[in-house]
Scaffold this active site. Structure first.
Site, PDB file in Angstrom:
ATOM      1  N   ARG A  58      -1.204  -1.530  -7.076  1.00 45.52           N
ATOM      2  CA  ARG A  58      -1.328  -2.707  -6.197  1.00 45.52           C
ATOM      3  C   ARG A  58      -2.251  -3.747  -6.823  1.00 45.52           C
ATOM      4  NH1 ARG A  58      -1.404  -4.426  -0.625  1.00 45.52           N
ATOM      5  NH2 ARG A  58      -3.458  -5.025   0.138  1.00 45.52           N
ATOM      6  N   LYS A  61      -2.319  -2.913   7.887  1.00 45.78           N
ATOM      7  CA  LYS A  61      -3.450  -2.506   8.714  1.00 45.78           C
ATOM      8  C   LYS A  61      -3.390  -3.208  10.062  1.00 45.78           C
ATOM      9  CE  LYS A  61      -6.587  -1.454   4.890  1.00 45.78           C
ATOM     10  NZ  LYS A  61      -7.898  -1.721   4.269  1.00 45.78           N
ATOM     11  N   TYR A  96      -9.433 -10.569  -7.409  1.00 47.00           N
ATOM     12  CA  TYR A  96      -8.465 -10.565  -8.509  1.00 47.00           C
ATOM     13  C   TYR A  96      -8.650 -11.751  -9.437  1.00 47.00           C
ATOM     14  CZ  TYR A  96      -6.433  -7.018  -5.570  1.00 47.00           C
ATOM     15  OH  TYR A  96      -6.259  -5.891  -4.818  1.00 47.00           O
ATOM     16  N   ARG A 133       0.841  -1.194   0.000  1.00 50.39           N
ATOM     17  CA  ARG A 133       0.000   0.000   0.000  1.00 50.39           C
ATOM     18  C   ARG A 133       0.876   1.243   0.000  1.00 50.39           C
ATOM     19  NH1 ARG A 133      -2.058  -3.593   3.861  1.00 50.39           N
ATOM     20  NH2 ARG A 133      -4.148  -4.413   3.380  1.00 50.39           N
ATOM     21  N   HIS A 189      -3.041   2.633  -5.643  1.00 53.16           N
ATOM     22  CA  HIS A 189      -3.814   1.432  -5.332  1.00 53.16           C
ATOM     23  C   HIS A 189      -4.095   0.622  -6.588  1.00 53.16           C
ATOM     24  CE1 HIS A 189      -5.403  -0.456  -1.769  1.00 53.16           C
ATOM     25  NE2 HIS A 189      -6.478  -0.824  -2.422  1.00 53.16           N
ATOM     26  N   HIS A 201      -3.874  -9.484   3.158  1.00 51.14           N
ATOM     27  CA  HIS A 201      -5.315  -9.597   3.393  1.00 51.14           C
ATOM     28  C   HIS A 201      -5.581 -10.578   4.529  1.00 51.14           C
ATOM     29  CE1 HIS A 201      -6.394  -8.260  -0.980  1.00 51.14           C
ATOM     30  NE2 HIS A 201      -6.157  -7.244  -0.174  1.00 51.14           N
TER      31      HIS A 201
END
Length: 403
Positions: free
Chosen positions: A352, A238, A384, A214, A349, A375
């Site tokens: 990414r 995150k 994806y 990110r 993004h 994730h």
């Protein structure tokens, strides 16, 4: 120690080192109003003065933000968005005569979301605000403020799932090649500051594409965060979750060149241990990194379109060619704005998304891509696979005679 409101309000305060992506001199930081949701998000209440809240609601909001920061370790941007959402909920509740969190109920929650819908909020915005409301009522129930949690009974519309923008391999190759050419050209002419920025931009694009990290993770990197021997980069995602991501040889070389030749030109007392620096020597911030990506993709598009020093490609008007010469890249971009793009505009993004899709198309398994992206759930990564399937179907329809 600053209050949660102060931390939230200052989450996106512009740094002094925020430069324009393509100029070491022009630096025009922007400001945003605090507490109105994430940047670019729809806010039907934008422009309306914030209503003063009673002390009980104000204290509950501050305590909730402290919980998000200290216990859930959410990013500043997420806390800022939740702060704006729950403040909006409290303002609605106060207008309905509710002055303390223990009086919130399902009727208030539904009424608030209905008012947001009537004000024109998009489905994605309503879904996010419903999630924020459920997070708060769950917290309030655990704190003993609410006897029962009305959050689970609050229904919200699901956001339409939109396939992410993905650049083609040829587009990424054009961008990275143009960044490399720009760095070599500026270095050869002896323009130290311009060459340093060009090396930085090339390293940023290479690292974003190679690692699929990110933009916030990239900006938080310190010197030494990239292990050149093992070709890995260590980032904190995150919730401050640490992960180690593999990096390709071209990205390692670009970052090593930036550290050796570019970073020393910009470094000063404000730089600290930051790997990537702004034009004034401070740590590169995500907003500036986004401008860098957009600017470099725009430049690659102009270069791929065949712009020369004296004229444009065949079929381009003399006026557009003159704009490219006299007005620079911005004038040239405006002159060909209506024409077909060789390299489409995209942000970090999208880079990414592009890296993840290219990994899957190249044979990587879904679990590996999930680990690379950081994730928590494989369901997030499955988007994806849909992107790859859509690209496959598009190629089939274009190529098969009986498609």
């Amino acid at each position: 120690m600053a209050t949660p409101q102060a931390r939230v309000a200052g989450a996106d305060s512009p740094r002094a080192d925020s430069p324009r992506a393509d100029s070491p001199r022009a630096e025009s930081p922007r400001t945003e109003s605090p507490g109105t949701g994430s940047p670019g998000a729809e806010d039907p209440g934008a422009g309306i003065p914030r209503q003063a809240l009673p002390a009980a609601l104000h204290a509950a909001l501050a305590e909730f933000c402290r919980h998000l920061d200290a216990e859930r370790a959410l990013s500043r941007h997420t806390i800022r968005a939740y702060h704006g959402d729950i403040q909006s909920l409290f303002e609605y509740a106060w207008r309905q005569g509710v002055g303390e969190p223990g009086s919130l109920d399902l009727v208030i929650l539904r009424g608030w979301l209905a008012s947001q819908h009537q004000a024109g909020a998009a489905r994605a915005t309503l879904a996010r605000r419903g999630a924020a409301a459920r997070a708060f009522t769950s917290f309030a129930h655990r704190q003993g403020w609410l006897a029962t949690d009305p959050g689970p009974r609050l229904g919200t519309p699901k956001a339409h799932r939109v396939l992410p923008q993905v650049l083609r391999r040829e587009e990424m190759n054009s961008v990275l090649a143009d960044c490399e050419d720009r760095a070599l050209r500026d270095f050869a002419t002896g323009q130290r500051a311009a060459a340093a920025l060009a090396m930085r931009d090339a390293a940023v694009l290479e690292l974003l594409y190679a690692s699929a990290i990110r933009v916030s993770e990239l900006c938080e990197l310190d010197t030494g965060g990239l292990d050149q021997a093992r070709r890995t980069v260590r980032v904190f995602g995150k919730g401050r979750k640490e992960r180690v991501v593999p990096v390709g040889v071209p990205a390692v070389r670009a970052v090593a060149r930036w550290e050796e030749l570019g970073r020393p030109v910009l470094v000063n007392t404000r730089s600290g241990t930051a790997l990537f620096l702004g034009a004034r020597g401070g740590r590169l911030d995500p907003r500036t990194a986004r401008r860098i990506v957009h600017a470099r993709l725009r430049d690659a598009d102009l270069a791929a379109a065949g712009w020369a020093a004296t004229a444009g490609p065949a079929g381009v008007t003399a006026e557009a060619g003159a704009a490219a010469v006299t007005g620079g890249a911005e004038a040239a971009a405006a002159a060909v704005e209506s024409g077909p793009r060789t390299v489409r505009d995209a942000g970090p993004h999208a880079i990414r998304h592009t890296a993840a899709t290219h990994l899957l198309e190249g044979g990587a398994d879904l679990r590996s891509v999930q680990e690379i992206l950081g994730h928590a759930s494989p369901a997030t990564t499955q988007i994806y696979t849909h992107v790859s399937a859509e690209r496959l179907k598009a190629s089939y329809r274009q190529a098969h005679p009986r498609a």
